[in-house]
Design an enzyme around this catalytic site. Structure first.
Site, mmCIF file in Angstrom:
data_model
loop_
_atom_site.group_PDB
_atom_site.id
_atom_site.type_symbol
_atom_site.label_atom_id
_atom_site.label_comp_id
_atom_site.label_asym_id
_atom_site.label_seq_id
_atom_site.Cartn_x
_atom_site.Cartn_y
_atom_site.Cartn_z
ATOM 1 N N GLY A 153 0.674 -1.361 0.264
ATOM 2 C CA GLY A 153 0.029 -0.562 -0.114
ATOM 3 C C GLY A 153 0.957 1.708 0.202
ATOM 4 N N GLY A 212 -0.194 5.667 0.769
ATOM 5 C CA GLY A 212 -0.382 7.049 1.485
ATOM 6 C C GLY A 212 0.684 8.157 1.252
ATOM 7 N N LYS A 256 6.494 -0.708 7.178
ATOM 8 C CA LYS A 256 6.559 0.690 6.763
ATOM 9 C C LYS A 256 7.304 2.170 6.960
ATOM 10 C CE LYS A 256 2.627 4.272 8.216
ATOM 11 N NZ LYS A 256 2.118 4.270 9.763
ATOM 12 N N ASP A 287 -6.024 8.334 14.075
ATOM 13 C CA ASP A 287 -6.800 8.349 13.078
ATOM 14 C C ASP A 287 -7.251 7.370 12.739
ATOM 15 O OD1 ASP A 287 -7.120 9.284 10.217
ATOM 16 O OD2 ASP A 287 -5.694 8.339 9.581
#
Length: 168
Positions: free
Chosen positions: A30, A32, A52, A145
């Site tokens: 992914g 972002g 990450k 978040d």
């Protein structure tokens, strides 16, 4: 993935690259606004994780501090409904942390693909999210978040196992 930032050379990350001398990139999971998440293989353990990586063009004192705090805070938590952090480091000036590789889908993707949840499904997910957040809050950690995209659903014998991710 190519990271570009003003005043710095481009950084290229490709399948097969080694991060932090221990983690080989397998594929991109992914991307972002703050960075990317890869599936990686630990070279010695032969175990797969999610890694990450904060994009260098996103690094400033505030973002680096938040990223570091997220990793350190999550590493202190031990709860079935919160993703576990296993390692942190810096590669080519890009901070990263290594966490559980989760197989499943986000709550956002589940709703998008199958429509509204049943009352039973909603309650099951809600109670697990509350349990995870309660553990974090008792440790003085606030999820900055919380949203369906940051709630992962993993198939389990008893139904669904919730993992809260991306504390931001």
């Amino acid at each position: 993935v190519i990271f570009r930032s003003e005043g710095r050379a481009e950084l290229h990350y490709r399948r097969g690259d080694i991060i932090g001398e221990s983690y080989q990139l397998i594929d991109l999971l992914g991307q972002g606004g703050m960075g990317v998440v890869y599936r990686v293989n630990h070279l010695i353990l032969g175990k797969q994780y999610a890694l990450k990586l904060l994009a260098p063009n996103q690094i400033n004192n505030q973002s680096w501090r938040r990223f570091e705090l997220e990793g350190r805070s999550l590493a202190k938590l031990n709860h079935v409904n919160i993703v576990s952090i296993h390692n942190m480091g810096i590669d080519k000036g890009c901070p990263y942390f290594v966490m559980d590789l989760l197989t499943g889908m986000s709550l956002a993707d589940r709703i998008k693909s199958s429509g509204p949840l049943s009352e039973k499904e909603s309650l099951e997910i809600y109670l697990q999210v509350c349990a995870g957040l309660s553990c974090a809050h008792k440790s003085g950690i606030i999820h900055r978040d919380i949203k369906p995209a940051n709630i992962m659903l993993i198939a389990a014998a008893s139904g669904v196992l919730v993992k809260i991710v991306d504390f931001g």
